[in-house]
Scaffold this motif. Structure first.
Motif, mmCIF file in Angstrom:
data_model
loop_
_atom_site.group_PDB
_atom_site.id
_atom_site.type_symbol
_atom_site.label_atom_id
_atom_site.label_comp_id
_atom_site.label_asym_id
_atom_site.label_seq_id
_atom_site.Cartn_x
_atom_site.Cartn_y
_atom_site.Cartn_z
ATOM 1 N N ARG A 101 -5.279 8.663 4.227
ATOM 2 C CA ARG A 101 -4.198 9.403 3.560
ATOM 3 C C ARG A 101 -4.614 9.873 2.171
ATOM 4 O O ARG A 101 -4.297 10.994 1.763
ATOM 5 C CB ARG A 101 -2.941 8.518 3.479
ATOM 6 C CG ARG A 101 -2.296 8.250 4.831
ATOM 7 C CD ARG A 101 -0.989 7.501 4.676
ATOM 8 N NE ARG A 101 -0.428 7.144 5.975
ATOM 9 C CZ ARG A 101 0.696 6.465 6.136
ATOM 10 N NH1 ARG A 101 1.382 6.065 5.067
ATOM 11 N NH2 ARG A 101 1.140 6.181 7.348
ATOM 12 N N LEU A 102 -5.315 9.016 1.439
ATOM 13 C CA LEU A 102 -5.753 9.388 0.094
ATOM 14 C C LEU A 102 -6.739 10.553 0.152
ATOM 15 O O LEU A 102 -6.657 11.483 -0.645
ATOM 16 C CB LEU A 102 -6.391 8.185 -0.601
ATOM 17 C CG LEU A 102 -5.465 7.002 -0.898
ATOM 18 C CD1 LEU A 102 -6.260 5.842 -1.495
ATOM 19 C CD2 LEU A 102 -4.326 7.403 -1.820
ATOM 20 N N ILE B 10 0.599 4.350 -2.678
ATOM 21 C CA ILE B 10 0.425 5.756 -2.303
ATOM 22 C C ILE B 10 1.483 6.627 -2.972
ATOM 23 O O ILE B 10 1.201 7.720 -3.455
ATOM 24 C CB ILE B 10 0.486 5.922 -0.771
ATOM 25 C CG1 ILE B 10 -0.744 5.284 -0.114
ATOM 26 C CG2 ILE B 10 0.569 7.405 -0.376
ATOM 27 C CD1 ILE B 10 -0.675 5.240 1.395
ATOM 28 N N ASP B 11 2.707 6.134 -3.007
ATOM 29 C CA ASP B 11 3.822 6.921 -3.541
ATOM 30 C C ASP B 11 3.807 7.022 -5.062
ATOM 31 O O ASP B 11 4.278 8.019 -5.622
ATOM 32 C CB ASP B 11 5.156 6.308 -3.100
ATOM 33 C CG ASP B 11 5.397 6.411 -1.599
ATOM 34 O OD1 ASP B 11 4.743 7.260 -0.952
ATOM 35 O OD2 ASP B 11 6.213 5.621 -1.075
ATOM 36 N N VAL C 275 -4.759 3.919 4.769
ATOM 37 C CA VAL C 275 -4.531 4.313 3.374
ATOM 38 C C VAL C 275 -5.672 5.209 2.902
ATOM 39 O O VAL C 275 -5.451 6.243 2.262
ATOM 40 C CB VAL C 275 -4.414 3.074 2.461
ATOM 41 C CG1 VAL C 275 -4.326 3.493 0.999
ATOM 42 C CG2 VAL C 275 -3.190 2.246 2.853
ATOM 43 N N VAL D 219 -7.272 12.939 -3.221
ATOM 44 C CA VAL D 219 -7.409 11.972 -4.316
ATOM 45 C C VAL D 219 -8.895 11.816 -4.609
ATOM 46 O O VAL D 219 -9.697 11.577 -3.702
ATOM 47 C CB VAL D 219 -6.777 10.624 -3.929
ATOM 48 C CG1 VAL D 219 -7.138 9.540 -4.943
ATOM 49 C CG2 VAL D 219 -5.264 10.777 -3.818
ATOM 50 N N PRO E 133 0.799 -1.227 0.000
ATOM 51 C CA PRO E 133 0.000 0.000 0.000
ATOM 52 C C PRO E 133 0.831 1.277 0.000
ATOM 53 O O PRO E 133 0.423 2.278 -0.592
ATOM 54 C CB PRO E 133 -0.848 -0.116 1.273
ATOM 55 C CG PRO E 133 -0.152 -1.121 2.123
ATOM 56 C CD PRO E 133 0.521 -2.059 1.185
ATOM 57 N N GLN E 134 1.996 1.246 0.625
ATOM 58 C CA GLN E 134 2.836 2.445 0.645
ATOM 59 C C GLN E 134 3.387 2.746 -0.744
ATOM 60 O O GLN E 134 3.450 3.909 -1.165
ATOM 61 C CB GLN E 134 3.988 2.290 1.636
ATOM 62 C CG GLN E 134 4.809 3.565 1.821
ATOM 63 C CD GLN E 134 3.983 4.736 2.324
ATOM 64 O OE1 GLN E 134 3.364 4.657 3.367
ATOM 65 N NE2 GLN E 134 3.954 5.836 1.568
ATOM 66 N N GLN F 3 -5.027 13.743 0.840
ATOM 67 C CA GLN F 3 -4.304 14.232 -0.330
ATOM 68 C C GLN F 3 -5.248 14.666 -1.458
ATOM 69 O O GLN F 3 -4.803 14.987 -2.557
ATOM 70 C CB GLN F 3 -3.362 13.145 -0.847
ATOM 71 C CG GLN F 3 -2.235 12.794 0.119
ATOM 72 C CD GLN F 3 -1.410 11.602 -0.348
ATOM 73 O OE1 GLN F 3 -1.510 11.170 -1.496
ATOM 74 N NE2 GLN F 3 -0.584 11.065 0.534
ATOM 75 N N ARG G 159 -2.451 9.842 -9.980
ATOM 76 C CA ARG G 159 -3.627 10.524 -9.438
ATOM 77 C C ARG G 159 -4.448 11.225 -10.521
ATOM 78 O O ARG G 159 -5.589 11.593 -10.289
ATOM 79 C CB ARG G 159 -3.191 11.534 -8.374
ATOM 80 C CG ARG G 159 -2.759 10.861 -7.070
ATOM 81 C CD ARG G 159 -1.782 11.727 -6.284
ATOM 82 N NE ARG G 159 -1.531 11.202 -4.952
ATOM 83 C CZ ARG G 159 -0.766 10.153 -4.671
ATOM 84 N NH1 ARG G 159 -0.180 9.496 -5.674
ATOM 85 N NH2 ARG G 159 -0.584 9.749 -3.428
#
Length: 208
Positions: free
Chosen positions: A71-72, A43-44, A68, A77, A39-40, A75, A48
């Motif tokens: 975090r999305l 994300i990186d 996750v 997303v 998952p990291q 950001q 997008r």
């Protein structure tokens, strides 16, 4: 909006067998799939800017699916996120929806339910991107107006006639007609209804 590629589904699950079987299933309805085990890394590295949706397992080593998701969303997303779990609880489901998940499905997931959720999510994302693009285009066109044209626009959407606008701005009716024609051209509008629908909110926000 015409995306350069067909929609892409991002599938994040630490179980190889699950990734393979779900990727095969999703591919049967013509959707492209990119699988991720970490998952990291997802994300990186994921795109997008693309059109599509995200299928995210809740329970994964290292970073949980709910983390996750948070975090999305943080950001900004905008791809819809469908959560999958083999051990769902009411609290987990409630938290996922509160955090912004589009759907929450339990494993073993029903094939038709997942495909329906994905197709709905993709349509939702396409519509959202089209609205965003249209809104940005309207803002760009509105920015091209002169200060006087913005004043005239504000009075048009408020329902004033050309004569009333002329009196309010101490202009001749002919000058108001010229400003009106110019702003209709700059805003790419063919009718008053179109002008109001696209630009009334912008005109109101710009009013002193």
């Amino acid at each position: 909006m015409n995306p350069p590629l067909s929609p892409l589904i991002h599938l994040i699950d630490d179980d190889q067998a699950v990734r393979d079987s779900l990727a095969l299933l999703i591919g049967t309805v013509g959707l492209r799939v990119q699988t991720w085990s970490d998952p990291q890394v997802f994300i990186d590295e994921f795109d997008r800017g693309g059109i599509g949706a995200i299928v995210l397992d809740v329970r994964m080593p290292g970073i949980s699916g709910l983390t996750v998701l948070d975090r999305l969303v943080a950001q900004a997303v905008d791809q819809p996120i469908i959560m999958l779990t083999g051990h769902g609880t009411v609290e987990m489901c409630r938290r996922a929806f509160k955090s912004g998940a589009a759907e929450f499905l339990e494993k073993p997931v029903d094939d038709e339910q997942l495909l329906e959720a994905l197709q709905h999510a993709v349509r939702q994302h396409v519509n959202s991107r089209e609205r965003t693009q249209a809104d940005q285009s309207a803002r760009d066109r509105f920015a091209q107006l002169s200060e006087r044209e913005r004043e005239v626009l504000g009075m048009i959407v408020a329902g004033l006639t050309n004569k009333e606008i002329a009196r309010a701005l101490a202009l001749s009716p002919r000058t108001v007609e010229t400003h009106r024609a110019n702003l209709f051209a700059k805003l790419d509008c063919d009718s008053l209804a179109q002008l109001i629908r696209r630009y009334a909110a912008l005109a109101e926000r710009a009013a002193p």
